[in-house]
Design an enzyme around this catalytic site. Sequence first.
Site, PDB file in Angstrom:
ATOM      1  N   ALA A  69      -5.540  15.954   1.689  1.00 21.67           N
ATOM      2  CA  ALA A  69      -6.457  15.962   0.138  1.00 21.67           C
ATOM      3  C   ALA A  69      -7.703  16.617   0.663  1.00 21.67           C
ATOM      4  O   ALA A  69      -7.307  17.132   1.800  1.00 21.67           O
ATOM      5  CB  ALA A  69      -6.160  14.239   1.041  1.00 21.67           C
ATOM      6  N   GLY A 108      -1.762  14.119   3.035  1.00 22.30           N
ATOM      7  CA  GLY A 108      -0.913  14.100   0.994  1.00 22.30           C
ATOM      8  C   GLY A 108      -0.437  15.324   0.698  1.00 22.30           C
ATOM      9  O   GLY A 108       0.438  15.326  -0.776  1.00 22.30           O
ATOM     10  N   GLU A 111       2.913  13.721   1.239  1.00 22.91           N
ATOM     11  CA  GLU A 111       2.969  13.071   0.427  1.00 22.91           C
ATOM     12  C   GLU A 111       3.249  13.381  -1.093  1.00 22.91           C
ATOM     13  O   GLU A 111       4.346  12.765  -1.787  1.00 22.91           O
ATOM     14  CB  GLU A 111       1.959  11.853   0.447  1.00 22.91           C
ATOM     15  N   GLU A 131      -3.242  11.473   9.214  1.00 24.80           N
ATOM     16  CA  GLU A 131      -4.411  10.831   8.445  1.00 24.80           C
ATOM     17  C   GLU A 131      -5.118   9.685   9.397  1.00 24.80           C
ATOM     18  O   GLU A 131      -6.188  10.600   9.307  1.00 24.80           O
ATOM     19  CB  GLU A 131      -3.784  10.017   7.653  1.00 24.80           C
TER      20      GLU A 131
HETATM   21  C1  3H9 Z   1      -5.368  13.096   3.682  1.00 21.57           C
HETATM   22  O1  3H9 Z   1      -4.199  13.791   3.364  1.00 21.57           O
HETATM   23  C2  3H9 Z   1      -5.199  12.189   2.849  1.00 21.57           C
HETATM   24  C3  3H9 Z   1      -4.350  11.735   2.145  1.00 21.57           C
HETATM   25  O2  3H9 Z   1      -2.802  10.740   2.841  1.00 21.57           O
HETATM   26  C4  3H9 Z   1      -4.276  10.081   1.107  1.00 21.57           C
HETATM   27  C5  3H9 Z   1      -5.068  11.204  -0.229  1.00 21.57           C
HETATM   28  C6  3H9 Z   1      -5.493   9.611  -1.441  1.00 21.57           C
HETATM   29  N1  3H9 Z   1      -9.336  19.734   3.323  1.00 21.57           N
HETATM   30  O3  3H9 Z   1      -7.948  24.869  10.526  1.00 21.57           O
HETATM   31  P1  3H9 Z   1      -8.299  25.810  10.172  1.00 21.57           P
HETATM   32  C7  3H9 Z   1     -10.216  23.565   5.890  1.00 21.57           C
HETATM   33  S1  3H9 Z   1      -6.192  13.341   4.578  1.00 21.57           S
HETATM   34  C8  3H9 Z   1     -10.074  20.603   2.947  1.00 21.57           C
HETATM   35  O4  3H9 Z   1      -9.452  26.887  10.868  1.00 21.57           O
HETATM   36  P2  3H9 Z   1      -5.509  26.625  11.217  1.00 21.57           P
HETATM   37  C9  3H9 Z   1     -10.715  23.867   7.339  1.00 21.57           C
HETATM   38  O5  3H9 Z   1     -12.041  23.130   7.568  1.00 21.57           O
HETATM   39  C10 3H9 Z   1      -5.593  14.981   5.267  1.00 21.57           C
HETATM   40  N2  3H9 Z   1     -10.204  21.723   3.830  1.00 21.57           N
HETATM   41  O6  3H9 Z   1      -6.773  26.524  10.313  1.00 21.57           O
HETATM   42  C11 3H9 Z   1     -11.432  25.612   7.656  1.00 21.57           C
HETATM   43  O7  3H9 Z   1     -12.030  26.088   6.587  1.00 21.57           O
HETATM   44  P3  3H9 Z   1     -13.576  27.007   7.321  1.00 21.57           P
HETATM   45  C12 3H9 Z   1      -4.770  15.410   5.809  1.00 21.57           C
HETATM   46  C13 3H9 Z   1      -9.963  22.035   4.933  1.00 21.57           C
HETATM   47  O8  3H9 Z   1      -5.158  27.416  10.527  1.00 21.57           O
HETATM   48  C14 3H9 Z   1     -10.022  25.872   6.672  1.00 21.57           C
HETATM   49  O9  3H9 Z   1      -9.263  25.395   5.651  1.00 21.57           O
HETATM   50  N3  3H9 Z   1      -4.601  16.588   6.817  1.00 21.57           N
HETATM   51  C15 3H9 Z   1      -8.551  21.051   5.302  1.00 21.57           C
HETATM   52  O10 3H9 Z   1      -6.198  26.571  12.466  1.00 21.57           O
HETATM   53  C16 3H9 Z   1      -8.926  26.211   7.610  1.00 21.57           C
HETATM   54  O11 3H9 Z   1      -8.459  25.795   8.576  1.00 21.57           O
HETATM   55  C17 3H9 Z   1      -4.836  16.717   7.433  1.00 21.57           C
HETATM   56  O12 3H9 Z   1      -5.458  16.028   8.490  1.00 21.57           O
HETATM   57  C18 3H9 Z   1      -8.165  19.881   3.960  1.00 21.57           C
HETATM   58  N4  3H9 Z   1      -7.790  19.139   4.669  1.00 21.57           N
HETATM   59  O13 3H9 Z   1      -5.194  25.220  10.656  1.00 21.57           O
HETATM   60  C19 3H9 Z   1      -4.749  18.571   8.039  1.00 21.57           C
HETATM   61  N5  3H9 Z   1      -8.112  21.366   6.166  1.00 21.57           N
HETATM   62  O14 3H9 Z   1     -12.256  28.221   6.947  1.00 21.57           O
HETATM   63  C20 3H9 Z   1      -5.782  19.665   8.147  1.00 21.57           C
HETATM   64  C21 3H9 Z   1      -8.021  22.504   6.539  1.00 21.57           C
HETATM   65  O15 3H9 Z   1     -13.953  26.577   6.233  1.00 21.57           O
HETATM   66  N6  3H9 Z   1      -5.693  20.385   8.370  1.00 21.57           N
HETATM   67  N7  3H9 Z   1      -9.698  22.743   5.434  1.00 21.57           N
HETATM   68  O16 3H9 Z   1     -13.680  27.040   8.610  1.00 21.57           O
HETATM   69  C22 3H9 Z   1      -5.025  21.004   9.390  1.00 21.57           C
HETATM   70  O17 3H9 Z   1      -4.817  20.189  11.131  1.00 21.57           O
HETATM   71  C23 3H9 Z   1      -5.209  22.478  10.067  1.00 21.57           C
HETATM   72  O18 3H9 Z   1      -6.709  23.441   8.925  1.00 21.57           O
HETATM   73  C24 3H9 Z   1      -4.188  23.141   9.490  1.00 21.57           C
HETATM   74  C25 3H9 Z   1      -4.579  24.910   9.743  1.00 21.57           C
HETATM   75  C26 3H9 Z   1      -2.971  22.890  10.157  1.00 21.57           C
HETATM   76  C27 3H9 Z   1      -4.235  23.280   7.860  1.00 21.57           C
END
Ligand code: 3H9
Length: 706
Positions: A69, A108, A111, A131
Amino acid sequence: MGAAIPASSVVTTALHGDVLVVTIDNPPVNALGAAVRQGLLAAMQQAQADAAVAAVLLVGAGKAFNAGADIREFGKPPVAPLLPEVCRAIEGSSKPVVAVLHGAALGGGLEVALSAHYRLALPAATLGLPEVNLGLLPGSGGTQRAPRLMGVQAATAMMLSGQHLKAQAALQAGLVDKLVESTVPLAAGLGYVRELMAAQAPVRRTRDLTISDPQAALAWLEEQKAETAKKARGLFSPLKIIECVRAAVQLPFDDGLTRERALFMECLDSPQRAGLIHAFFAEREVVKVPEAQAAQPRPVASIAVIGGGTMGAGIAVAALDAGLPVTMIERDAESIARGRANVEKVYTALVAKGRMTEAAQSAVMALYTGSTDYADIAQVDLVIEAVFEDIEVKKAVFRELDRVCKPGAVLATNTSYLDIDAIAASISRTQDVIGLHFFSPANIMKLLEIVVPAKAAPEVVATAFELARKLKKVPVRAGVCDGFIGNRILAVYKQAADYLLEDGASPYEIDAAVRGFGFAMGPFQVTDLAGGDIGWATRKRRAATRDPKARYVEIADRICERGWFGQKTGRGFYLYPDGARVGQPDPEVLAIVDAERAKKGVTPRSFSADEIMRRYMAAMVNEGAKVVAEGIALRPLDVDVTFVAGYGFPRHRGGPMKWADMTGLPKVLADIREFAKEDPLFWQPAPLLEKLVAEGRNFDSLNTAG
Ligand code: 3H9
């Protein structure tokens, strides 16, 4: 290559023969924002309506399938379609839907993949439902589909830990159907779709799977509850995850989804979610500092550490762990032998625990050199000084560095308090000096304060941030002042704790209140752990310059005078019989406290945990505001990250400044003004706090001011 059919700017569809390829292209991580959800739903509708489509392939453009998400949307009004509806459309498709996973397939994003009928992974894929780290639970069927695919225990463990599975582990767990050696998701995905079509593979919905031995699963979940509550330390989404999985076992699929949605909404509305998501973004914002954006880092291929004590050895281990060769300098053979032993024992402990092989230990120690001759570090790219905390001793080290190091070498000090501008000014290459304030144990603690003296060259700052990235640290830019961001604020709220102590709260009540708030330890436990003698030395050093009008609590001095320095001496504020690590309250300490109160003519009063925390937090926030106003911290979020990453501040509260925003700045200011009636010198409201309240703004408005 088939004709491109625009669905939306972030989701495109293209027919490859009779396979509709649906590509999510929403950089940087294909997060499922409203436009992506709309695009996916439209694509699924198109697939159902178009007779030329026999199967659907879901692909992510760029470096990831999908990171879930769009976290930035949480807390804002929802925009249709919601993700569960999109997932329902995917799973309900009458034509087989295949997802090809590369890079992150998280939250998500996973999912969506679990709603597809088949899943293919590329080797670099990482799958997870993280999450819980954001105070949430998987809210689009993850809690219902993952247990059906991988079993209740594995799915629950994955959701409670938030850990990511690598592709191979996901295959073994049953989360994906196939793993192929490829780096090209589209080609690999199309190959798999063709294979499935040739085998006439049917539509296969995860929702139709049953959970085997539901009674055993329910019994296991019941057992997990107590354990989870203990580990969760006040977080409530973990128990709700268990409740969702229980629903997956007990209820028909659609009822389970309804239950999951209700619990997801409870999490979404919680301050814990707001705090954790603030922490997530703040940790990514801290690296965006002007110098690091404007200048290129200098290459760092080798490091020197001056001093082989606990701190120097910890820093050396952090660098060795990142694969950097380290030369450690000590003043004589005996000291360097001790320095080497300090480094070696970290790895020996890992080998003893089975977390490292002896071969790996030898390999990492091959990168280490000990020396007593500064000439041996003439060619290193970066030096970190970690000698005794005395400015003259440090200046002497820097004179040596100035003499021997190659031009352009970055010269860093690990001082916690001293004036780095003065250290920089004492040598010829002022522009190359910077503070790298590690926290003990330096190989474990995430925080690295990057302390920037007035004359530091921008590329030196950029180099420090790049080093932090290599060392996997959380860097925070700080300006030069006594204690920088963290220790300066700590000194003030510790003082508030001392006043509470003298006014009537026991150290044990204060520590319990602070733990109840979510800190791992209270301030008196921290003193005992760090060693009471350290603070005592600082107090003695500052005695001459202390404002004679300022209130000074002598209780800690009385304790130190008895040689009670905490854990290492078996007693401090607590008793540690037989080397115990958890202290016991000490009646003799309480007697000392009583005697000091009597001496000062204080009639002790009682404080509730809430009253204790109001003072403790008000002191922290007020000093935090001063630190921001003076530019010591760039933004309030830098203060937040400092405390979450380095001072045990509960992550789910986001940090002290976020806590203040959530509590309401007018309330915090009103508290400070009330406390000021008793001690106006200590409780001087920060002008920035007053200004924000007057303007109806909060600290977060300064984070986003650009
Ligand atoms: C969910 O999914 C809820 C659902 O179950 C239900 C819904 C109804 N959204 O970390 P990085 C941005 S909850 C928006 O530096 P990496 C991040 O801020 C979600 N932005 O890179 C950064 O922006 P900026 C569950 C996001 O390669 C840029 O992307 N998912 C999101 O070291 C690069 O990120 C998670 O918890 C997002 N979801 O790592 C995953 N994710 O360049 C969360 C990232 O402006 N994300 N950004 O600073 C991560 O764990 C890491 O970002 C990931 C990449 C491993 C993906």
